[in-house]
Scaffold this active site. Structure first.
Site, mmCIF file in Angstrom:
data_model
loop_
_atom_site.group_PDB
_atom_site.id
_atom_site.type_symbol
_atom_site.label_atom_id
_atom_site.label_comp_id
_atom_site.label_asym_id
_atom_site.label_seq_id
_atom_site.Cartn_x
_atom_site.Cartn_y
_atom_site.Cartn_z
ATOM 1 N N GLU A 183 9.464 16.088 15.501
ATOM 2 C CA GLU A 183 9.816 15.973 14.112
ATOM 3 C C GLU A 183 8.968 16.952 13.208
ATOM 4 O OE1 GLU A 183 10.879 12.276 11.298
ATOM 5 O OE2 GLU A 183 9.072 11.989 12.213
ATOM 6 N N GLU A 200 9.724 1.111 10.996
ATOM 7 C CA GLU A 200 10.777 2.171 10.744
ATOM 8 C C GLU A 200 10.209 3.427 10.917
ATOM 9 O OE1 GLU A 200 13.067 4.964 10.292
ATOM 10 O OE2 GLU A 200 12.714 4.591 7.957
ATOM 11 N N CYS A 214 13.627 10.914 7.785
ATOM 12 C CA CYS A 214 13.397 10.452 8.954
ATOM 13 C C CYS A 214 14.722 10.688 9.587
ATOM 14 C CB CYS A 214 12.893 9.131 9.127
ATOM 15 S SG CYS A 214 13.822 7.863 8.170
ATOM 16 N N LYS A 217 0.919 -1.193 -0.196
ATOM 17 C CA LYS A 217 -0.086 -0.028 0.069
ATOM 18 C C LYS A 217 0.965 1.340 -0.012
ATOM 19 C CE LYS A 217 -1.483 2.815 2.944
ATOM 20 N NZ LYS A 217 -1.694 4.044 2.062
#
Length: 511
Positions: free
Chosen positions: A400, A267, A301, A191
């Site tokens: 973040e 992750e 990331c 997906k």
């Protein structure tokens, strides 16, 4: 700048709407619904894509299960699997311009980054794991049992693997997940992000051309709340591999546990430190820090968005970094002259601008950027942003942002740099700039991160090295390298009694 009709990918885009790829066939969504994927440089519709939903995920999982149980892939000789996966790598390379243009249009990233990094890395990933297909070895072991026994281990595919990938590296994230899963003999339901679904569909075309059997690889574009949630909770999926935010990763882990305790590899987020000590080569450190944070518009990331600088070189580092930032050329990703493209969506642009506002309110000093650039009003652009005089406890230093921002934080010495760097919930990447080998190794050992760069920015990731982190960055699994084989295989222990004799308990029973 090329216009759409001049692009190699023009014919692919004209085939509207884009369909789902299930069981080796291109099919409409069960609901008939479509969604629009947007060119972030202009805000215009790039393509319409069939919207996968719960029923479509069910169809794809059923196709993957059928292919797995038939043995058409897992029982294929490993050398044959390797040959097909190698061909996938070759075909990605042959259609490099198409993949580069497609992700540049769909994501906004500069096309030169696609051609120099994303596409070659994706092709190399399939070739690397093609090599592993024939090397999934077990081991023979001695046993403590009396008599004559042979014991050994096998590595077997997990089964049906659901994979949910993000929008920041669409093709490469697909390659990193699909290649090792297929090399290990699994079947896959992929997906892609609803923001960037197109390169996954082009990858499906390549899978067909490489003669991957029907049902082995399936692609269902859709939204996380529907298609993604169903894939995570599906009782006939044996494993979920996810890359994305920590918040969504926790939801996926819970859905997996509540359904069939399927295996999960996550992750997740990051907020990586770049540490510049006073004895560093400052020109190299600032250029590396810029690249390690602003590459891909900061949508990584592993971005080194916290820049810790020792006091006596702080002002000079800030000046050098600001010069680089102010000279950066923004524009549409498809333009070869562009150095920094737009953010992936209006939502992401507004998120980043919101954090910039938070930073100024918290007392950080805005030195450069922090706004939409002039002349690019129709796209989702944010100028590269530098904050100085940042406290490590500020939100812009803790959370973040996933955009082109960096926060400069003063530190006195190596002890403070390590302490403040570790004072955060993430632990993906870290970077150290120093000429002192003792200082470098001290920091490398004490920093809480899965990856450390010494005198290099937090950017590169080699397919043959493990990629992942600690704390809220993931659940301990690693992508890339040999470590990924553990993610997509199960161990089985075998005991063989080759004595040909009845054991004592059997003899007693017989009497």
């Amino acid at each position: 700048m090329a216009i759409a009709e001049d692009l190699e990918v023009a014919s692919f885009l004209k085939q509207q709407p884009k369909k789902l790829f299930i069981g080796g066939r291109w099919v409409e969504s069960a609901s008939g619904k479509t969604f629009e994927t947007i060119d972030p440089s202009s805000g215009q519709v790039l393509a319409k894509v069939a919207e996968g939903d719960v029923e479509d995920i069910d169809r794809a999982v059923a196709a993957a299960r059928k292919a797995h149980e038939s043995g058409v892939w897992r029982e294929l000789p490993p050398a044959e699997r390797a040959k097909m996966l190698w061909k996938v790598g070759d075909l990605i390379e042959e259609r490099a311009q198409e993949f580069a243009q497609l992700d540049s249009l769909d994501n906004g990233k500069p096309i030169n980054e696609m051609l120099l990094f994303d596409v070659p890395m994706s092709a190399a990933t399939f070739r690397y794991y093609a090599g592993w297909a024939t090397k999934l070895d077990g081991a023979t072991q001695q046993t403590s049992f009396p008599g004559k026994y042979l014991s050994y281990t096998l590595r077997e595919p997990v089964g049906v693997v659901g994979q949910i990938i993000p929008w920041n590296f669409p093709l490469m994230m697909a390659a990193w997940k699909v290649a090792p899963a297929l090399a290990c003999g699994n079947t896959v339901v992929l997906k892609p992000s609803e923001e960037t679904p197109l390169s996954a569909l082009l990858l499906a075309e390549i899978m067909q051309e490489a003669e991957i059997p029907d049902g082995v690889f399936n692609v269902v574009p859709g939204f996380g709340e529907t298609a993604g949630a169903r894939l995570a909770a599906h009782p006939d999926v044996d494993k979920i591999a996810f890359t994305g935010s920590t918040e969504v990763g926790k939801l996926i882990a819970k859905a997996a546990a509540d359904s069939n305790l399927k295996r999960v590899s996550l992750e997740l987020g990051g907020k990586s430190p770049n540490i510049v000590f006073s004895d560093a080569n400052l020109r190299r450190a600032t250029s590396s820090a810029f690249l390690g944070n602003f590459y891909n518009q900061g949508q990584m990331c592993s971005a080194g968005s916290r820049l810790f600088v020792q006091n006596d070189v702080y002002d000079k580092t800030l000046d050098e970094l600001t010069k680089i930032v102010e000279q950066t050329r923004l524009g549409p990703g498809i333009d070869p002259m562009t150095q920094m493209g737009p953010l992936v969506s209006r939502k992401q642009m507004e998120r980043v601008l919101g954090y910039i506002s938070v930073g100024t309110k918290e007392g950080a000093r805005l030195v450069a950027g922090g706004k939409k650039p002039e002349g690019l009003d129709s796209g989702f652009f944010v100028t590269p942003t530098v904050f100085a005089d940042v406290d490590g406890k500020m939100r812009i230093a803790q959370e973040e942002i996933f955009g082109p921002t960096t926060a400069l934080i003063r530190v006195r010495d190596v002890d403070e740099a390590i302490r403040v760097s570790n004072g955060i919930k993430f632990g993906l990447s870290s970077s150290i700039f120093t000429r002192d080998v003792n200082k470098a190794f001290r920091a490398m050992r004490d920093l809480e991160a899965g990856i450390t760069y010494i005198n290099a920015g937090t950017i590169g990731a080699e397919v043959h090295l493990p990629f992942g982190g600690t704390k809220d960055t993931g659940n301990g699994h690693r992508e890339a390298g040999q470590a990924a084989l553990d993610v997509f295989t199960e161990w089985k222990s075998i005991y063989v009694d080759y004595s040909g004799k009845l054991q004592k308990a059997q003899i007693d029973t017989a009497n």
